[in-house]
Motif scaffolding. Structure first.
Motif, PDB file in Angstrom:
ATOM      1  N   LEU A 277       4.343  13.417 -90.656  1.00 37.02           N
ATOM      2  CA  LEU A 277       5.353  14.003 -91.407  1.00 37.02           C
ATOM      3  C   LEU A 277       4.700  15.094 -92.803  1.00 37.02           C
ATOM      4  CD1 LEU A 277       8.528  13.545 -93.181  1.00 37.02           C
ATOM      5  CD2 LEU A 277       6.963  11.820 -94.145  1.00 37.02           C
ATOM      6  N   SER A 278       3.206  14.691 -93.393  1.00 39.92           N
ATOM      7  CA  SER A 278       2.806  14.941 -93.279  1.00 39.92           C
ATOM      8  C   SER A 278       2.657  16.790 -93.660  1.00 39.92           C
ATOM      9  CB  SER A 278       1.441  14.761 -95.027  1.00 39.92           C
ATOM     10  OG  SER A 278       1.541  13.756 -94.512  1.00 39.92           O
ATOM     11  N   LEU A 279       2.454  16.633 -91.608  1.00 39.08           N
ATOM     12  CA  LEU A 279       1.978  18.349 -91.269  1.00 39.08           C
ATOM     13  C   LEU A 279       3.621  18.806 -91.128  1.00 39.08           C
ATOM     14  CD1 LEU A 279      -0.468  16.994 -88.816  1.00 39.08           C
ATOM     15  CD2 LEU A 279      -0.896  18.612 -90.331  1.00 39.08           C
ATOM     16  N   THR A 280       4.348  18.191 -90.648  1.00 38.96           N
ATOM     17  CA  THR A 280       5.692  19.364 -90.639  1.00 38.96           C
ATOM     18  C   THR A 280       6.387  19.182 -92.159  1.00 38.96           C
ATOM     19  OG1 THR A 280       6.865  17.194 -89.092  1.00 38.96           O
ATOM     20  CG2 THR A 280       8.143  18.606 -89.750  1.00 38.96           C
ATOM     21  N   LEU A 281       6.219  18.330 -92.412  1.00 38.96           N
ATOM     22  CA  LEU A 281       6.192  18.945 -94.211  1.00 38.96           C
ATOM     23  C   LEU A 281       5.865  20.549 -95.113  1.00 38.96           C
ATOM     24  CD1 LEU A 281       7.363  15.696 -96.320  1.00 38.96           C
ATOM     25  CD2 LEU A 281       9.050  17.845 -95.248  1.00 38.96           C
ATOM     26  N   SER A 282       4.550  20.232 -94.749  1.00 43.01           N
ATOM     27  CA  SER A 282       3.628  21.647 -95.435  1.00 43.01           C
ATOM     28  C   SER A 282       3.966  22.535 -94.408  1.00 43.01           C
ATOM     29  CB  SER A 282       1.914  20.327 -94.374  1.00 43.01           C
ATOM     30  OG  SER A 282       2.027  21.415 -93.690  1.00 43.01           O
TER      31      SER A 282
ATOM     32  N   THR B 229      -6.031  10.227-106.935  1.00 45.89           N
ATOM     33  CA  THR B 229      -7.269  11.162-105.952  1.00 45.89           C
ATOM     34  C   THR B 229      -7.680  12.852-105.793  1.00 45.89           C
ATOM     35  OG1 THR B 229      -7.721   9.075-104.681  1.00 45.89           O
ATOM     36  CG2 THR B 229      -8.724  10.953-103.743  1.00 45.89           C
ATOM     37  N   ILE B 230      -6.122  13.436-105.920  1.00 42.07           N
ATOM     38  CA  ILE B 230      -6.354  14.878-104.928  1.00 42.07           C
ATOM     39  C   ILE B 230      -6.218  15.531-106.648  1.00 42.07           C
ATOM     40  CG2 ILE B 230      -4.748  16.536-104.675  1.00 42.07           C
ATOM     41  CD1 ILE B 230      -6.296  14.455-102.619  1.00 42.07           C
ATOM     42  N   VAL B 231      -5.734  15.147-107.374  1.00 41.27           N
ATOM     43  CA  VAL B 231      -5.830  15.478-108.724  1.00 41.27           C
ATOM     44  C   VAL B 231      -7.090  16.221-109.705  1.00 41.27           C
ATOM     45  CG1 VAL B 231      -4.031  16.054-111.009  1.00 41.27           C
ATOM     46  CG2 VAL B 231      -3.465  15.708-109.563  1.00 41.27           C
TER      47      VAL B 231
ATOM     48  N   MET C 129      -6.310  12.690 -96.233  1.00 42.44           N
ATOM     49  CA  MET C 129      -7.282  11.847 -95.766  1.00 42.44           C
ATOM     50  C   MET C 129      -7.422  11.210 -96.815  1.00 42.44           C
ATOM     51  SD  MET C 129      -9.100  13.001 -93.028  1.00 42.44           S
ATOM     52  CE  MET C 129     -10.549  12.184 -93.060  1.00 42.44           C
ATOM     53  N   ALA C 130      -6.659  11.139 -97.607  1.00 37.65           N
ATOM     54  CA  ALA C 130      -7.161   9.634 -98.707  1.00 37.65           C
ATOM     55  C   ALA C 130      -5.106   8.988 -98.615  1.00 37.65           C
ATOM     56  CB  ALA C 130      -5.213  10.880-100.287  1.00 37.65           C
ATOM     57  N   ILE C 131      -4.735   9.274 -97.786  1.00 34.61           N
ATOM     58  CA  ILE C 131      -3.358   8.732 -97.976  1.00 34.61           C
ATOM     59  C   ILE C 131      -4.311   7.904 -96.141  1.00 34.61           C
ATOM     60  CG2 ILE C 131      -1.336   8.458 -96.351  1.00 34.61           C
ATOM     61  CD1 ILE C 131      -0.518  11.328 -97.443  1.00 34.61           C
ATOM     62  N   ILE C 132      -5.001   8.022 -95.543  1.00 39.21           N
ATOM     63  CA  ILE C 132      -5.489   7.488 -94.718  1.00 39.21           C
ATOM     64  C   ILE C 132      -6.295   6.314 -94.645  1.00 39.21           C
ATOM     65  CG2 ILE C 132      -6.766   7.766 -91.815  1.00 39.21           C
ATOM     66  CD1 ILE C 132      -5.717  10.294 -91.210  1.00 39.21           C
ATOM     67  N   SER C 133      -7.549   7.055 -95.823  1.00 40.32           N
ATOM     68  CA  SER C 133      -8.835   5.591 -96.886  1.00 40.32           C
ATOM     69  C   SER C 133      -7.045   4.938 -97.313  1.00 40.32           C
ATOM     70  CB  SER C 133      -9.449   6.826 -97.413  1.00 40.32           C
ATOM     71  OG  SER C 133      -8.668   7.561 -98.372  1.00 40.32           O
ATOM     72  N   SER C 134      -6.904   5.032 -97.804  1.00 42.35           N
ATOM     73  CA  SER C 134      -6.150   4.347 -99.283  1.00 42.35           C
ATOM     74  C   SER C 134      -5.513   2.720 -98.747  1.00 42.35           C
ATOM     75  CB  SER C 134      -4.865   5.516 -99.482  1.00 42.35           C
ATOM     76  OG  SER C 134      -5.852   6.188-100.504  1.00 42.35           O
ATOM     77  N   PHE C 135      -4.280   3.145 -97.284  1.00 44.98           N
ATOM     78  CA  PHE C 135      -4.296   2.607 -95.911  1.00 44.98           C
ATOM     79  C   PHE C 135      -5.296   1.579 -95.901  1.00 44.98           C
ATOM     80  CE2 PHE C 135      -0.292   4.976 -96.246  1.00 44.98           C
ATOM     81  CZ  PHE C 135       1.067   3.534 -96.442  1.00 44.98           C
ATOM     82  N   GLN C 136      -6.589   2.112 -96.145  1.00 46.77           N
ATOM     83  CA  GLN C 136      -7.648   1.165 -95.159  1.00 46.77           C
ATOM     84  C   GLN C 136      -8.401  -0.119 -96.228  1.00 46.77           C
ATOM     85  OE1 GLN C 136      -9.229   2.823 -91.745  1.00 46.77           O
ATOM     86  NE2 GLN C 136      -7.894   4.018 -92.266  1.00 46.77           N
ATOM     87  N   ILE C 137      -7.394   0.276 -97.480  1.00 45.35           N
ATOM     88  CA  ILE C 137      -8.390  -0.244 -99.336  1.00 45.35           C
ATOM     89  C   ILE C 137      -8.213  -1.170 -98.011  1.00 45.35           C
ATOM     90  CG2 ILE C 137      -6.189  -1.026-100.348  1.00 45.35           C
ATOM     91  CD1 ILE C 137      -7.863  -0.510-102.650  1.00 45.35           C
ATOM     92  N   PHE C 138      -9.781  -2.185 -98.568  1.00 43.49           N
ATOM     93  CA  PHE C 138     -10.061  -3.609 -98.482  1.00 43.49           C
ATOM     94  C   PHE C 138     -11.010  -4.101 -99.110  1.00 43.49           C
ATOM     95  CE2 PHE C 138     -13.785  -6.043 -96.263  1.00 43.49           C
ATOM     96  CZ  PHE C 138     -12.294  -7.415 -95.631  1.00 43.49           C
TER      97      PHE C 138
ATOM     98  N   SER D  47      -4.533  25.689-100.615  1.00 42.75           N
ATOM     99  CA  SER D  47      -3.411  24.698 -99.463  1.00 42.75           C
ATOM    100  C   SER D  47      -3.604  23.931 -98.687  1.00 42.75           C
ATOM    101  CB  SER D  47      -2.353  25.779 -99.815  1.00 42.75           C
ATOM    102  OG  SER D  47      -2.155  26.796 -98.877  1.00 42.75           O
ATOM    103  N   PRO D  48      -4.270  24.662 -97.578  1.00 43.67           N
ATOM    104  CA  PRO D  48      -5.134  24.057 -96.656  1.00 43.67           C
ATOM    105  C   PRO D  48      -6.245  22.761 -96.929  1.00 43.67           C
ATOM    106  CG  PRO D  48      -4.533  25.949 -95.966  1.00 43.67           C
ATOM    107  CD  PRO D  48      -4.516  26.233 -97.403  1.00 43.67           C
ATOM    108  N   VAL D  49      -6.705  22.827 -97.639  1.00 48.89           N
ATOM    109  CA  VAL D  49      -7.375  22.139 -98.403  1.00 48.89           C
ATOM    110  C   VAL D  49      -6.908  20.431 -98.829  1.00 48.89           C
ATOM    111  CG1 VAL D  49      -9.893  21.738 -99.604  1.00 48.89           C
ATOM    112  CG2 VAL D  49      -9.397  24.030 -98.306  1.00 48.89           C
ATOM    113  N   ILE D  50      -6.003  21.327 -99.879  1.00 52.43           N
ATOM    114  CA  ILE D  50      -4.816  20.590-100.228  1.00 52.43           C
ATOM    115  C   ILE D  50      -4.153  19.370 -99.200  1.00 52.43           C
ATOM    116  CG2 ILE D  50      -3.183  19.623-101.995  1.00 52.43           C
ATOM    117  CD1 ILE D  50      -3.975  22.328-103.153  1.00 52.43           C
ATOM    118  N   LEU D  51      -3.765  19.688 -98.558  1.00 56.63           N
ATOM    119  CA  LEU D  51      -2.898  19.193 -97.088  1.00 56.63           C
ATOM    120  C   LEU D  51      -4.576  17.935 -96.567  1.00 56.63           C
ATOM    121  CD1 LEU D  51      -0.708  18.468 -95.132  1.00 56.63           C
ATOM    122  CD2 LEU D  51      -1.462  20.572 -94.296  1.00 56.63           C
ATOM    123  N   PHE D  52      -6.195  18.353 -96.216  1.00 60.37           N
ATOM    124  CA  PHE D  52      -6.790  18.027 -95.521  1.00 60.37           C
ATOM    125  C   PHE D  52      -6.784  16.805 -96.486  1.00 60.37           C
ATOM    126  CE2 PHE D  52     -11.126  16.946 -95.295  1.00 60.37           C
ATOM    127  CZ  PHE D  52     -10.988  16.892 -93.810  1.00 60.37           C
TER     128      PHE D  52
END
Length: 320
Positions: A303-308, A106-108, A242-251, A233-238
């Motif tokens: 974890l994403s915010l810490t590593l970023s 999604t991101i790429v 959001m992609a992680i959150i939505s992907s975990f909620q696939i239904f 880079s802040p937009v890539i992080l955002f």
């Protein structure tokens, strides 16, 4: 003299612990009332439809509740049972596999599309509309569209593979190894929102940096990786979070097309949660599942915010 007396009076008030109350201007009070009036619909909606249900779900996660009878408190039994449930780990592993594939995809692709749509070409608004429009279509409609495109018997994609390349048709949703990648491929019609955010960030970048890079003889790739990527880079992080959150909620895709098959290989976590709650009516157990998902997503976000911190640059401020 008057100033010295006033200062002495203030010091005396501070020494004695007395506080003087500042008068609030009537116009300020009016603005504050207007703020609470306009914000009240959202606050009420959040309490009734988000905050309240979350609190109720937390309570139900410690109970045995089947809708018909009253909730019976069982402590941590639901959470203990979850970590002994093979379907819990199966659904979690399938969902994690999907997230690992879908988030980079999604991101790429969204970023590449945004870069292409940021070029100065004729009729650009038409291309932007065409790429964005599918993202506002209902998820159920998109799922039915892809179920037709990737149908193993008469699907458009398999017909193209057979007629143009002489390849045998693939069981996109019937092959256990292909079902999750096929779900990831369906993200092609859902990139619009992420792409628009990237496009807005690209259009806000200062042109003088690129002009300076041109003078230094930097090529397109060097400008992209040394200027564009750090600045957005802040937009890539955002978008990644959001992609992680939505992907975990696939239904929706699994519910409409595969029903969790084949061989449980599209039995995603939220599908399992839905099945537990509305097929088996084990609301307490489903609430525990929901809170495990919340904690997992929260941990990954932190974890994403810490590593970023090493890769995301916030010191840039837009210049006109």
């Amino acid at each position: 003299m008057h100033t010295q007396q006033q200062a002495a009076s203030e010091n005396s008030s501070m020494m004695t612990g007395r506080k003087t109350k500042m008068k609030v201007h009537p116009e300020r009070k009016k603005e504050e009332r207007a703020f609470w009036i306009f914000a009240s619909p959202w606050i009420i909606g959040f309490i009734l439809f988000t905050g309240g249900p979350m609190v109720a779900s937390l309570w139900l996660s410690f109970t045995n509740y089947d809708v018909v009878s009253s909730p019976r408190f069982t402590g941590l039994d639901n959470f203990i049972s979850l970590f002994q449930d093979t379907l819990f780990f199966k659904s979690l592993s399938v969902t994690t596999y999907y997230v690992v594939l879908a988030v980079p995809f999604t991101i790429v692709l969204s970023l590449l599309l945004a870069v292409l749509l940021n070029q100065k070409i004729k009729g650009l608004f038409i291309f932007r509309t065409l790429f964005y429009a599918p993202s506002i279509v209902s998820g159920v409609s998109i799922a039915f569209l892809w179920s037709w495109l990737l149908n193993p018997d008469f699907g458009f994609v398999n017909n193209v593979l057979h007629e143009w390349f002489g390849l045998a048709g693939l069981g996109w949703f019937t092959d256990a190894k292909l079902v999750v990648p096929s779900m990831v491929l369906m993200q092609l019609t859902s990139l619009g929102g992420t792409m628009v955010i990237f496009l807005a960030s690209l259009q806000s970048l200062p042109k003088d940096l690129y002009e300076a890079a041109d003078i230094d003889g930097a090529g397109s790739f060097r400008k992209f990786f040394n200027i564009t990527m750090p600045l957005i880079s802040p937009v890539i992080l955002f978008n990644t979070i959001m992609a992680i959150i939505s992907s975990f909620q696939i239904f929706t895709q699994a519910y409409v097309i595969t029903k969790g098959g084949p061989e449980w290989n599209s039995y995603f976590y939220v599908y399992y949660l839905f099945d537990t709650a509305f097929s088996q009516f084990r609301m307490g157990y489903a609430s525990a599942q929901a809170w495990i998902l919340f904690l997992l997503i929260f941990a990954l976000t932190m974890l994403s915010l810490t590593l970023s911190k090493r890769y995301v640059h916030y010191e840039y401020t837009s210049r006109k």
